[in-house]
Motif scaffolding. Structure first.
Motif: not given
Length: 225
Positions: A8-13, A19-23, A49-57, A217-220
């Motif tokens: 799963g995703f390792p931390y909470e934004v 509530s923003m679109p988050l990868l 390649v997009l890295d949402g682990y280190n830059a989800p917002v 997540a939260n795709p606008s």
């Protein structure tokens, strides 16, 4: 390998950005560019390649705009041998105007530091006094992808993106003017050398998601408007 290690995703934004679109993971996109003035190269597809682990917002914001077809048909707006940049829409606004609010959608500066469990938001590493800190996503490769922003407003990024055209020897990690000041969120992994051939006026025909859209997540873009 990294994905297999993470349950799963390792931390909470932080709540203000949750509530923003988050990868929440990785994603891959193909950017097809029509090249005008190169007789040997009519168009080129750049795999990113997009890295949402280190830059989800940051990555989530971009992927959301890709699904809105925001960049399709847009010209390359800067190509100076140091960076290639695009993402400034027509009109007075310098970013993406969210139809649901009528205002420019901005995102915070987002930096993941080696040894930290979650990114820091809203301040450069210099402003935080973390002069020796190293970012997990450094400007250390030709084709490093990052968000442009107002120089004096850390949280002004919206839709403008750029790719670095310098080799790592010239811009060593955490020893250049970009690391810790701008949010990296991906890398061009195929045809990156052709970025240097792009010129102002070349047109992005399309950016299409190859994989990882289910990590958004939260795709606008799914909201009416």
């Amino acid at each position: 390998v990294e994905e297999d290690m993470v349950d799963g995703f390792p931390y909470e934004v932080p709540e203000e950005y949750s509530s923003m679109p988050l990868l929440k993971g990785r994603a891959t996109v193909d950017m097809k560019v029509k090249i005008k003035d190169n007789p040997n190269l009519e168009d080129c597809v750049f795999r990113i390649v997009l890295d949402g682990y280190n830059a989800p917002v940051t990555a989530g914001n971009f992927l959301d705009l890709v699904e809105r077809k925001f960049y399709d048909g847009m010209e390359i707006q800067r190509a100076d041998g140091f960076v290639v940049q695009t993402g400034d829409p027509e009109g007075p606004a310098e970013g993406f105007i969210d139809p649901s609010t009528g205002k420019v959608r901005t995102i915070p500066l987002e930096l993941m530091v080696d040894g930290d469990k979650a990114p820091v938001y809203g301040e450069t590493l210099e402003e935080l006094g973390r002069y020796k800190a190293q970012t997990k996503l450094p400007f250390n490769a030709f084709g490093t992808m990052a968000m442009a922003r107002d120089e004096f407003d850390d949280n002004s990024a919206s839709s403008q993106i750029f790719w670095l055209l310098k080799e790592s020897e010239l811009t060593p990690s955490n020893a250049n003017i970009l690391d810790g000041r701008y949010a990296v969120f991906g890398y061009v992994t195929e045809n990156e050398d052709y970025l240097a051939d792009l010129k102002v006026g070349d047109v992005i025909e399309s950016i299409q998601v190859v994989s990882g859209l289910d990590n958004l997540a939260n795709p606008s873009y799914k909201i009416v408007g």
